[in-house]
Design a protein around this motif. Structure first.
Motif, short mmCIF file in Angstrom:
data_model
loop_
_atom_site.label_atom_id
_atom_site.label_comp_id
_atom_site.label_asym_id
_atom_site.label_seq_id
_atom_site.Cartn_x
_atom_site.Cartn_y
_atom_site.Cartn_z
N CYS A 183 -3.76 1.69 6.04
CA CYS A 183 -3.39 0.27 5.93
C CYS A 183 -1.93 0.07 6.31
O CYS A 183 -1.59 -0.88 7.03
CB CYS A 183 -3.64 -0.23 4.51
SG CYS A 183 -5.38 -0.36 4.03
N PHE A 234 0.81 -1.22 0.00
CA PHE A 234 0.00 0.00 0.00
C PHE A 234 0.84 1.27 0.00
O PHE A 234 0.29 2.37 -0.14
CB PHE A 234 -0.92 0.00 1.23
CG PHE A 234 -1.74 -1.25 1.37
CD1 PHE A 234 -2.92 -1.41 0.66
CD2 PHE A 234 -1.32 -2.30 2.18
CE1 PHE A 234 -3.68 -2.57 0.78
CE2 PHE A 234 -2.06 -3.46 2.31
CZ PHE A 234 -3.25 -3.60 1.60
N ARG A 237 -0.99 -1.12 -4.64
CA ARG A 237 -0.30 -0.42 -5.71
C ARG A 237 -0.35 -1.24 -7.00
O ARG A 237 -0.21 -2.48 -6.98
CB ARG A 237 1.14 -0.10 -5.32
CG ARG A 237 1.94 -1.24 -4.77
CD ARG A 237 3.27 -0.76 -4.22
NE ARG A 237 4.05 -0.07 -5.24
CZ ARG A 237 5.15 0.64 -4.98
NH1 ARG A 237 5.59 0.74 -3.73
NH2 ARG A 237 5.82 1.23 -5.95
N LEU A 254 -6.72 -0.43 -3.39
CA LEU A 254 -5.70 0.33 -2.67
C LEU A 254 -4.30 -0.27 -2.84
O LEU A 254 -3.31 0.36 -2.47
CB LEU A 254 -6.04 0.39 -1.17
CG LEU A 254 -7.31 1.15 -0.79
CD1 LEU A 254 -7.49 1.14 0.73
CD2 LEU A 254 -7.26 2.59 -1.30
N VAL A 287 0.66 4.71 -2.55
CA VAL A 287 -0.68 4.94 -3.09
C VAL A 287 -1.23 6.23 -2.48
O VAL A 287 -1.27 6.38 -1.25
CB VAL A 287 -1.62 3.76 -2.77
CG1 VAL A 287 -3.02 4.04 -3.30
CG2 VAL A 287 -1.07 2.47 -3.37
N ALA A 338 -5.07 3.99 2.12
CA ALA A 338 -3.86 3.20 1.91
C ALA A 338 -2.83 3.49 2.99
O ALA A 338 -2.16 2.58 3.50
CB ALA A 338 -3.28 3.49 0.52
#
Length: 267
Positions: A153, A142, A182, A180, A145, A150
């Motif tokens: 996360c 993540f 990449r 989310l 992003v 993201a």
């Protein structure tokens, strides 16, 4: 396309386990447990039994079974040509195989779940501490992003206490929020893992020595479920974790003690 395998056969002995379940309840953090000192505190660390049988003995229930062994393998991980290209110290048809999986095994430190923190540079060049390679790897699904979710996360994965939990949360978030993740993740995930492993085996001298002590052997992550990073149940996995470790081993062996190149700093 069938890949050529290493002609090595590994045999294992079955270990039978007996456990009695009694109709008694006891609680508290100091309550006795037959396996309390093995350190298996996460469900991902659980040992599986096969051929399980149940038998009532008086008021108790006897459960017996066999520990799930690492199966006999005719490795397809990697092919002879690929193995030699990854690490020239490996001699095709003559090398031994070293399996690793659980962190308490002799080579358990090769696992991404081993409790070895690493420090890696972020996009700004600042060094960030990650509790394990698994934390770093899962969070990088993540990172980069441009979305607050993201970033959340990343923080959730970074802050969990154990590598097992980092893996669980990372996979859960990947399934829950696929948008989310990449977009180039599948293309860069091997490089992300390589950088984290290089840091880990550069900053801990005892881990570096352990890796170098395996020179000439094929390294296989004996995961029966992960067919990308592990070897699979019957050698059908790609074993990319083992491949990266062999690649690093070869690189370390080719470097002088005074010029080990790495992209991290000592803890």
């Amino acid at each position: 396309m069938k890949k050529e395998g290493l002609p090595l056969t590994i045999t294992t002995k079955l270990v039978e386990v007996f456990a009695f379940v009694a109709p008694k309840i006891i609680g508290g953090k100091n309550a006795p447990s037959p396996v309390g000192e093995l350190g298996m505190v996460e469900m991902t660390q659980a040992l599986d039994l096969i051929d399980v049988c149940y038998e009532q003995v008086g008021p108790d229930m006897l459960i017996s079974g066999f520990l799930q062994p690492i199966p006999d393998l005719l490795p397809v991980i990697p092919s002879v040509d690929e193995t030699f290209a990854i690490d020239p110290t490996v001699t095709p048809y003559e090398s031994t195989i070293i399996f690793f999986y659980k962190t308490w095994d002799p080579y358990g430190a090769f696992s991404n779940f081993s409790p070895h923190a690493i420090q890696m540079p972020d996009d700004n060049g600042d060094y960030v501490t990650w509790s394990s390679v698994e934390h770093y790897y899962q969070a990088h699904k993540f990172i980069g992003v441009d979305d607050p979710l993201a970033q959340d996360c990343v923080e959730k994965i970074k802050l969990v206490r154990s590598p097992e939990e980092a893996a669980r949360i990372g996979r859960l978030l990947q399934r829950k929020f696929p948008d989310l993740v990449r977009s180039d993740w599948d293309n860069i995930k091997i490089d992300v893992m390589y950088r984290a492993l290089k840091c880990k085996f550069s900053i801990y001298p005892h881990l570096n020595s352990l890796l170098l002590s395996t020179a000439g052997s094929v390294l296989v992550e004996a995961s029966p479920h992960d067919l990308f990073w592990g070897g699979g149940r019957e050698g059908e996995g790609l074993n990319y974790l083992g491949r990266l470790l062999m690649q690093l081993r070869s690189e370390f062996l080719g470097e002088s003690d005074s010029a080990i190149e790495n992209n991290c700093i000592a803890l």
